[in-house]
Design a protein around this motif. Sequence first.
Motif, PDB file in Angstrom:
ATOM      1  N   TRP A   1       0.802  -1.227   0.000  1.00 18.55           N
ATOM      2  CA  TRP A   1       0.000   0.000   0.000  1.00 18.55           C
ATOM      3  C   TRP A   1       0.836   1.280   0.000  1.00 18.55           C
ATOM      4  O   TRP A   1       0.332   2.353   0.316  1.00 18.55           O
ATOM      5  N   GLY A   2       2.095   1.191  -0.394  1.00 17.00           N
ATOM      6  CA  GLY A   2       2.931   2.391  -0.436  1.00 17.00           C
ATOM      7  C   GLY A   2       2.339   3.521  -1.264  1.00 17.00           C
ATOM      8  O   GLY A   2       2.258   4.668  -0.800  1.00 17.00           O
ATOM      9  N   PRO A   3       1.883   3.260  -2.506  1.00 17.67           N
ATOM     10  CA  PRO A   3       1.298   4.349  -3.303  1.00 17.67           C
ATOM     11  C   PRO A   3       0.049   4.961  -2.657  1.00 17.67           C
ATOM     12  O   PRO A   3      -0.140   6.182  -2.703  1.00 17.67           O
ATOM     13  N   GLU A   4      -0.804   4.114  -2.081  1.00 18.85           N
ATOM     14  CA  GLU A   4      -2.011   4.631  -1.423  1.00 18.85           C
ATOM     15  C   GLU A   4      -1.652   5.472  -0.194  1.00 18.85           C
ATOM     16  O   GLU A   4      -2.294   6.499   0.071  1.00 18.85           O
ATOM     17  N   PHE A   5      -0.638   5.043   0.552  1.00 23.36           N
ATOM     18  CA  PHE A   5      -0.219   5.803   1.728  1.00 23.36           C
ATOM     19  C   PHE A   5       0.284   7.179   1.297  1.00 23.36           C
ATOM     20  O   PHE A   5      -0.121   8.213   1.856  1.00 23.36           O
ATOM     21  N   LEU A   6       1.155   7.214   0.297  1.00 21.24           N
ATOM     22  CA  LEU A   6       1.679   8.497  -0.184  1.00 21.24           C
ATOM     23  C   LEU A   6       0.572   9.384  -0.736  1.00 21.24           C
ATOM     24  O   LEU A   6       0.551  10.595  -0.497  1.00 21.24           O
ATOM     25  N   ALA A   7      -0.358   8.777  -1.481  1.00 22.67           N
ATOM     26  CA  ALA A   7      -1.436   9.559  -2.089  1.00 22.67           C
ATOM     27  C   ALA A   7      -2.378  10.154  -1.063  1.00 22.67           C
ATOM     28  O   ALA A   7      -3.117  11.100  -1.372  1.00 22.67           O
ATOM     29  N   SER A   8      -2.373   9.631   0.144  1.00 27.27           N
ATOM     30  CA  SER A   8      -3.253  10.174   1.188  1.00 27.27           C
ATOM     31  C   SER A   8      -2.721  11.474   1.779  1.00 27.27           C
ATOM     32  O   SER A   8      -3.448  12.169   2.501  1.00 27.27           O
ATOM     33  N   LEU A   9      -1.475  11.819   1.499  1.00 19.61           N
ATOM     34  CA  LEU A   9      -0.842  12.974   2.135  1.00 19.61           C
ATOM     35  C   LEU A   9      -1.068  14.246   1.312  1.00 19.61           C
ATOM     36  O   LEU A   9      -1.186  14.204   0.087  1.00 19.61           O
ATOM     37  N   ALA A  10      -1.117  15.373   2.001  1.00 12.92           N
ATOM     38  CA  ALA A  10      -1.270  16.667   1.334  1.00 12.92           C
ATOM     39  C   ALA A  10      -0.009  16.987   0.543  1.00 12.92           C
ATOM     40  O   ALA A  10       1.106  16.658   0.951  1.00 12.92           O
ATOM     41  N   VAL A  11      -0.180  17.653  -0.608  1.00 10.87           N
ATOM     42  CA  VAL A  11       0.916  17.959  -1.521  1.00 10.87           C
ATOM     43  C   VAL A  11       1.287  19.432  -1.393  1.00 10.87           C
ATOM     44  O   VAL A  11       0.410  20.316  -1.444  1.00 10.87           O
ATOM     45  N   ASN A  12       2.577  19.686  -1.275  1.00 11.13           N
ATOM     46  CA  ASN A  12       3.033  21.066  -1.093  1.00 11.13           C
ATOM     47  C   ASN A  12       2.558  21.981  -2.210  1.00 11.13           C
ATOM     48  O   ASN A  12       2.641  21.661  -3.398  1.00 11.13           O
ATOM     49  N   GLY A  13       1.974  23.115  -1.815  1.00  8.01           N
ATOM     50  CA  GLY A  13       1.527  24.117  -2.768  1.00  8.01           C
ATOM     51  C   GLY A  13       0.330  23.724  -3.609  1.00  8.01           C
ATOM     52  O   GLY A  13      -0.047  24.462  -4.524  1.00  8.01           O
ATOM     53  N   VAL A  14      -0.311  22.580  -3.288  1.00 10.38           N
ATOM     54  CA  VAL A  14      -1.378  22.066  -4.141  1.00 10.38           C
ATOM     55  C   VAL A  14      -2.687  21.884  -3.400  1.00 10.38           C
ATOM     56  O   VAL A  14      -3.729  22.408  -3.812  1.00 10.38           O
ATOM     57  N   ASP A  15      -2.703  21.115  -2.298  1.00 11.58           N
ATOM     58  CA  ASP A  15      -3.987  20.780  -1.693  1.00 11.58           C
ATOM     59  C   ASP A  15      -3.892  20.608  -0.180  1.00 11.58           C
ATOM     60  O   ASP A  15      -2.812  20.599   0.401  1.00 11.58           O
TER      61      ASP A  15
ATOM     62  N   LEU B   1       8.684  25.172  -3.793  1.00 12.19           N
ATOM     63  CA  LEU B   1       9.266  23.918  -4.247  1.00 12.19           C
ATOM     64  C   LEU B   1       8.402  23.321  -5.352  1.00 12.19           C
ATOM     65  O   LEU B   1       7.215  23.639  -5.460  1.00 12.19           O
ATOM     66  N   PRO B   2       8.960  22.442  -6.195  1.00 13.49           N
ATOM     67  CA  PRO B   2       8.135  21.806  -7.230  1.00 13.49           C
ATOM     68  C   PRO B   2       6.959  21.068  -6.600  1.00 13.49           C
ATOM     69  O   PRO B   2       7.119  20.397  -5.572  1.00 13.49           O
ATOM     70  N   PRO B   3       5.766  21.174  -7.164  1.00 11.54           N
ATOM     71  CA  PRO B   3       4.609  20.451  -6.612  1.00 11.54           C
ATOM     72  C   PRO B   3       4.897  18.959  -6.521  1.00 11.54           C
ATOM     73  O   PRO B   3       5.384  18.347  -7.459  1.00 11.54           O
ATOM     74  N   GLY B   4       4.623  18.395  -5.349  1.00 13.57           N
ATOM     75  CA  GLY B   4       4.877  16.984  -5.115  1.00 13.57           C
ATOM     76  C   GLY B   4       6.241  16.690  -4.547  1.00 13.57           C
ATOM     77  O   GLY B   4       6.535  15.537  -4.210  1.00 13.57           O
ATOM     78  N   ALA B   5       7.087  17.720  -4.425  1.00 10.65           N
ATOM     79  CA  ALA B   5       8.400  17.492  -3.805  1.00 10.65           C
ATOM     80  C   ALA B   5       8.229  17.049  -2.359  1.00 10.65           C
ATOM     81  O   ALA B   5       9.007  16.231  -1.852  1.00 10.65           O
ATOM     82  N   PHE B   6       7.200  17.586  -1.711  1.00  6.48           N
ATOM     83  CA  PHE B   6       6.924  17.186  -0.322  1.00  6.48           C
ATOM     84  C   PHE B   6       5.468  16.770  -0.208  1.00  6.48           C
ATOM     85  O   PHE B   6       4.565  17.493  -0.649  1.00  6.48           O
ATOM     86  N   ARG B   7       5.262  15.608   0.358  1.00  3.86           N
ATOM     87  CA  ARG B   7       3.915  15.131   0.692  1.00  3.86           C
ATOM     88  C   ARG B   7       3.912  14.867   2.183  1.00  3.86           C
ATOM     89  O   ARG B   7       4.750  14.102   2.681  1.00  3.86           O
ATOM     90  N   GLY B   8       2.970  15.495   2.890  1.00  9.49           N
ATOM     91  CA  GLY B   8       3.073  15.373   4.337  1.00  9.49           C
ATOM     92  C   GLY B   8       1.789  15.626   5.082  1.00  9.49           C
ATOM     93  O   GLY B   8       0.724  15.871   4.510  1.00  9.49           O
ATOM     94  N   LYS B   9       1.931  15.567   6.386  1.00  7.17           N
ATOM     95  CA  LYS B   9       0.830  15.798   7.322  1.00  7.17           C
ATOM     96  C   LYS B   9       1.257  16.872   8.293  1.00  7.17           C
ATOM     97  O   LYS B   9       2.321  16.783   8.905  1.00  7.17           O
ATOM     98  N   THR B  10       0.399  17.874   8.427  1.00  2.00           N
ATOM     99  CA  THR B  10       0.636  18.942   9.394  1.00  2.00           C
ATOM    100  C   THR B  10      -0.080  18.625  10.698  1.00  2.00           C
ATOM    101  O   THR B  10      -0.987  17.796  10.746  1.00  2.00           O
TER     102      THR B  10
END
Length: 418
Positions: free
Chosen positions: A333-347, A357-366
């Motif tokens: 489930w690596g792709p699903e886990f990553l896809a669940s995270l917010a994308v920098n400058g996007v959503d 930073l380029p969109p998608g450079a950081f995917r994270g949880k605040t």
Amino acid sequence: MQAVDAETGEVLLDSRADELFRPASTVKLITTLLAFRTLGPSSIIETDILADPAGSTIYIVGAGAPLIEPDDIERAAVETASALRGGSWDLVFDTSAFADSNRCPGWDQDDWSRVYCPPVEALTLGDNVLELVLTSDRSSVSVEEYPELPGLELRGSVAVGTARDWEPTARPEGWATSEPVITLGGSMPPDTTVVVYVPFAGAPRQFAEVFANELETRDLRVTSVGGGQVPSDEGLTRVAVIRSRPVYEIAAQMNKWSMNVVAELLLRASAGSHPGGQATTRAGCDMAGRMLQELQGVDGAQLADGSGLSRLNRISPSQLVGVLLDGAGSLEWGPEFLASLAVNGVDGTMATRLSDLPPGAFRGKTGSLGDTASLAGILRTSGGRTIALAIMCEVPQGAVHSARNWQDGVVRELYACY
């Protein structure tokens, strides 16, 4: 804080990484991994509609499915009416799957009226938050709500005024009686539309009342609506089922927009997913705690909820990094886990952060509380390295914004240097 190369395991940054901090909403990363491990990312949560023809009773069996919308309830009513073909029925909603309180340890009662703190119920409408659309003309303010709650009581009113400091208010009440009561106040300018979001009490009954209304429009007469439990004897027929979205979609809504009630529902569903399991916050936290110790043991770590709203949570940056490495690195489930995270400058909660930073450079949880700022995620650097990082700050009241800026600066340096 800690930063680790996800491919080599090299520790690139380490400062008090095994010390315990309040994680705030970065706890949702733990809840996500637990749900993926126990339920599976493609799993759905089913709300059964059962009928007892001999007793002329229909049962709605709550299972804690998040984000059920009125359209889902209407579809179940169509299926139920088709199966039962008229008659008079009692309607019973069963929420016994959740024996726990609809609040969690460490939740401040002052937060109950906040949009981020709706009650946790085995039957939910959306995320148990009401959208109020306030529209003013020259003399009065009209109110529309979504979802439409059959039992909603609106008290007070919003005045029409021209003061510069205008603000309409909506205060939820009815927690003790499980009846949705909203008291309106404040003011707004003429010829204006304002949208206000507010949690509401009594979601299980409102769910059942919405279902009853849909049945009535399809020639099934509902003579009563009340709480109860499904009898253990045979003779019940499943006439409809309301299916949740897949867990990976639920996790994406939860993480990107930091939806606390969704996290608590996933935590309880995970705890109740195995034979003999109890769908309680404590059981879910115990499971999550054991998972954390397996990934990165740290003495004294403590979890009190699945959302991070509780101030009793204490975990370490190294544990969050362990969760990220395990979740994002999974072959299942690596792709699903990553896809669940917010994308920098996007959503989500990262929409306005690290937009340089380029969109998608950081995917994270605040994560944020009044004196807490946390950031955890996966960074793809300018040099092509993949870094799992967690930065946890406990700061004086009013300093959260500055802490976020500092955290973003650390991420920028990691991006540029590696």
